[in-house]
Design an enzyme around this catalytic site. Structure first.
Site, PDB file in Angstrom:
ATOM      1  N   ASP A  84       5.115   5.320   9.657  1.00 39.01           N
ATOM      2  CA  ASP A  84       4.510   4.515   8.599  1.00 39.01           C
ATOM      3  C   ASP A  84       4.415   3.042   9.056  1.00 39.01           C
ATOM      4  O   ASP A  84       4.754   2.721  10.199  1.00 39.01           O
ATOM      5  CB  ASP A  84       5.380   4.682   7.339  1.00 39.01           C
ATOM      6  CG  ASP A  84       4.619   4.435   6.052  1.00 39.01           C
ATOM      7  OD1 ASP A  84       3.386   4.324   6.094  1.00 39.01           O
ATOM      8  OD2 ASP A  84       5.262   4.350   4.990  1.00 39.01           O
ATOM      9  N   HIS A 180       3.212  -0.485  -3.544  1.00 37.50           N
ATOM     10  CA  HIS A 180       4.484   0.114  -3.124  1.00 37.50           C
ATOM     11  C   HIS A 180       5.623  -0.222  -4.081  1.00 37.50           C
ATOM     12  O   HIS A 180       5.707  -1.354  -4.564  1.00 37.50           O
ATOM     13  CB  HIS A 180       4.884  -0.410  -1.742  1.00 37.50           C
ATOM     14  CG  HIS A 180       3.924  -0.045  -0.654  1.00 37.50           C
ATOM     15  ND1 HIS A 180       3.063  -0.949  -0.103  1.00 37.50           N
ATOM     16  CD2 HIS A 180       3.701   1.123  -0.014  1.00 37.50           C
ATOM     17  CE1 HIS A 180       2.348  -0.347   0.837  1.00 37.50           C
ATOM     18  NE2 HIS A 180       2.719   0.905   0.911  1.00 37.50           N
ATOM     19  N   GLY A 181       6.486   0.737  -4.309  1.00 35.89           N
ATOM     20  CA  GLY A 181       7.709   0.471  -5.075  1.00 35.89           C
ATOM     21  C   GLY A 181       7.577   0.879  -6.530  1.00 35.89           C
ATOM     22  O   GLY A 181       6.782   1.756  -6.873  1.00 35.89           O
ATOM     23  N   HIS A 208      -1.471   4.811  -0.519  1.00 36.35           N
ATOM     24  CA  HIS A 208      -0.053   4.429  -0.445  1.00 36.35           C
ATOM     25  C   HIS A 208       0.475   4.178  -1.864  1.00 36.35           C
ATOM     26  O   HIS A 208      -0.289   4.089  -2.815  1.00 36.35           O
ATOM     27  CB  HIS A 208       0.101   3.153   0.387  1.00 36.35           C
ATOM     28  CG  HIS A 208      -0.001   3.396   1.865  1.00 36.35           C
ATOM     29  ND1 HIS A 208       1.004   3.078   2.743  1.00 36.35           N
ATOM     30  CD2 HIS A 208      -0.990   3.938   2.619  1.00 36.35           C
ATOM     31  CE1 HIS A 208       0.642   3.397   3.973  1.00 36.35           C
ATOM     32  NE2 HIS A 208      -0.571   3.917   3.928  1.00 36.35           N
ATOM     33  N   GLY A 209       1.800   4.013  -1.947  1.00 36.74           N
ATOM     34  CA  GLY A 209       2.398   3.651  -3.243  1.00 36.74           C
ATOM     35  C   GLY A 209       2.328   4.783  -4.232  1.00 36.74           C
ATOM     36  O   GLY A 209       2.050   4.584  -5.415  1.00 36.74           O
ATOM     37  N   SER A 211       4.567   6.687  -5.661  1.00 37.68           N
ATOM     38  CA  SER A 211       5.577   6.867  -6.717  1.00 37.68           C
ATOM     39  C   SER A 211       5.103   6.230  -8.013  1.00 37.68           C
ATOM     40  O   SER A 211       4.747   5.050  -8.023  1.00 37.68           O
ATOM     41  CB  SER A 211       6.897   6.202  -6.308  1.00 37.68           C
ATOM     42  OG  SER A 211       7.362   6.747  -5.110  1.00 37.68           O
ATOM     43  N   VAL A 231       4.457   9.019  -0.473  1.00 34.37           N
ATOM     44  CA  VAL A 231       5.506   8.889  -1.488  1.00 34.37           C
ATOM     45  C   VAL A 231       6.815   8.482  -0.810  1.00 34.37           C
ATOM     46  O   VAL A 231       7.213   9.090   0.185  1.00 34.37           O
ATOM     47  CB  VAL A 231       5.719  10.235  -2.222  1.00 34.37           C
ATOM     48  CG1 VAL A 231       6.879  10.132  -3.199  1.00 34.37           C
ATOM     49  CG2 VAL A 231       4.455  10.646  -2.961  1.00 34.37           C
TER      50      VAL A 231
HETATM   51  P1  13P Z   1       6.160   4.303  -2.715  1.00 37.80           P
HETATM   52  O1  13P Z   1       7.526   3.955  -2.165  1.00 37.80           O
HETATM   53  O2  13P Z   1       5.707   3.362  -3.754  1.00 37.80           O
HETATM   54  O3  13P Z   1       6.085   5.733  -3.133  1.00 37.80           O
HETATM   55  O4  13P Z   1       5.134   4.103  -1.513  1.00 37.80           O
HETATM   56  C1  13P Z   1       5.324   4.805  -0.325  1.00 37.80           C
HETATM   57  C2  13P Z   1       4.337   4.376   0.684  1.00 37.80           C
HETATM   58  O5  13P Z   1       3.200   4.106   0.383  1.00 37.80           O
HETATM   59  C3  13P Z   1       4.776   4.323   2.067  1.00 37.80           C
HETATM   60  O6  13P Z   1       3.802   3.854   2.915  1.00 37.80           O
END
Ligand code: 13P
Length: 296
Positions: A84, A180-181, A208-209, A211, A231
């Site tokens: 990543d 992210h997060g 991405h992101g 979650s 995720v």
């Molecule tokens: P999250 O931690 O928000 O799920 O994002 C993960 C991500 O996009 C890693 O590149």
């Protein structure tokens, strides 16, 4: 079986869906992804985030790649290995030499021209070494900073088209309201923008992101061109909760050998979460059968 990420993304594209890519930090997480993928007949990707081994001393790069390869070879379903967010040429190339055949170069904080130049340099070398490259256009920031209108950072279709033509990347991460997060408020993906980007490029798109994005939005995004879905936060939080649950359960019974029971307990909880999550890859009305049926 271990499969190239570009091959798995092609399968996802042909099936009009996305393969889920999980950030993993250790054996418990990788084992859970691989065994749940096999159980549900769903291809999956395992990712290592450089920040985790650089700052948190979670793993070593070569050891992680070997662990994923060995586990992947123990199942029939396609499993991909991916590095990543990496931010410079040298660390990307070093990781390829240490066993990663799919990497991300993230130069999205730079100007478009600089992003193109660095991404092209990485892609040229990576392709010679047989590795796939993901890059990012627009800028997917941190969810904690994204409670307002950040559309300036969103990916523009014409820039994405130019980026793809000039870099020859194998997949492209885009910003359409994702971050992210932990989201401060419910995200709303800009699906129209996604459609425009998808029409302007001929490359698998990455979200991405993952979650905290509502599943109904994800299902639409997968149908409209997202082929890889990352995720991390959610998966780590399930892990943390499982450790807490185990410790709570064992209060008053704190023999050192209890430590050996932790992995099995944690893996059970991780697998429960993953089984639900992986349904997202296969749940479309547009699919007559799960993408897992393809490829072997
Ligand atoms: P999250 O931690 O928000 O799920 O994002 C993960 C991500 O996009 C890693 O590149």
């Amino acid at each position: 079986m271990l499969e190239k990420v570009s091959t798995i993304l092609k399968m996802a594209d042909e099936s009009n869906t996305a393969v889920i890519s999980f950030i993993c930090t250790d054996y418990n997480m990788v084992y859970s992804v691989v065994t749940t993928a096999e159980k549900t007949n769903t291809p999956a990707l395992v990712m290592l985030l450089p920040e985790h081994y650089e700052k948190n001393n979670t793993m070593n790069v070569h050891g992680f790649a070997e662990m994923v390869k060995e586990l992947a070879e123990s199942v029939k379903v396609p499993i991909g290995l991916h590095l990543d967010h990496s931010y410079d040429y040298d660390s990307v190339i070093t990781s390829i030499k240490k066993g990663f055949d799919s990497v991300m170069i993230d130069a999205s904080a730079y100007s478009l021209d600089e992003n193109i130049a660095l991404t092209r340099k990485v892609t040229e070398t990576a392709h010679i070494l047989g590795a796939d490259v993901e890059a990012e256009i627009g800028h997917v920031g941190l969810a904690q900073d994204c409670d307002g209108d950040k559309t300036d950072y969103y990916t523009k279709a014409d820039a994405a088209a130019r980026f793809y033509q000039e870099t020859n990347v194998d997949s492209l991460a885009i910003a359409i309201g994702n971050a992210h997060g932990v989201y401060v408020e419910t995200p709303h993906l800009d699906i129209q923008r996604l459609e425009e980007i998808n029409a302007a490029t001929d490359v698998p798109l990455v979200l991405h992101g993952g979650s905290g994005i509502p599943h109904d939005q994800l299902e639409i995004a997968f149908r409209k061109g997202i082929n890889k879905f990352n995720v991390g936060t959610e998966f780590l939080s399930v892990y943390y909760d499982a450790v807490k649950e185990y410790v709570h359960m064992m209060e008053g019974n704190d023999k050192p050998l209890k430590m050996l029971e932790v992995p099995e307990f944690v893996q059970t909880r991780l697998c429960e979460y993953l089984e639900e999550k992986m349904k997202l890859s296969t749940n479309h009305e547009s699919l007559s059968q799960p993408i897992m049926k393809i490829g072997y």
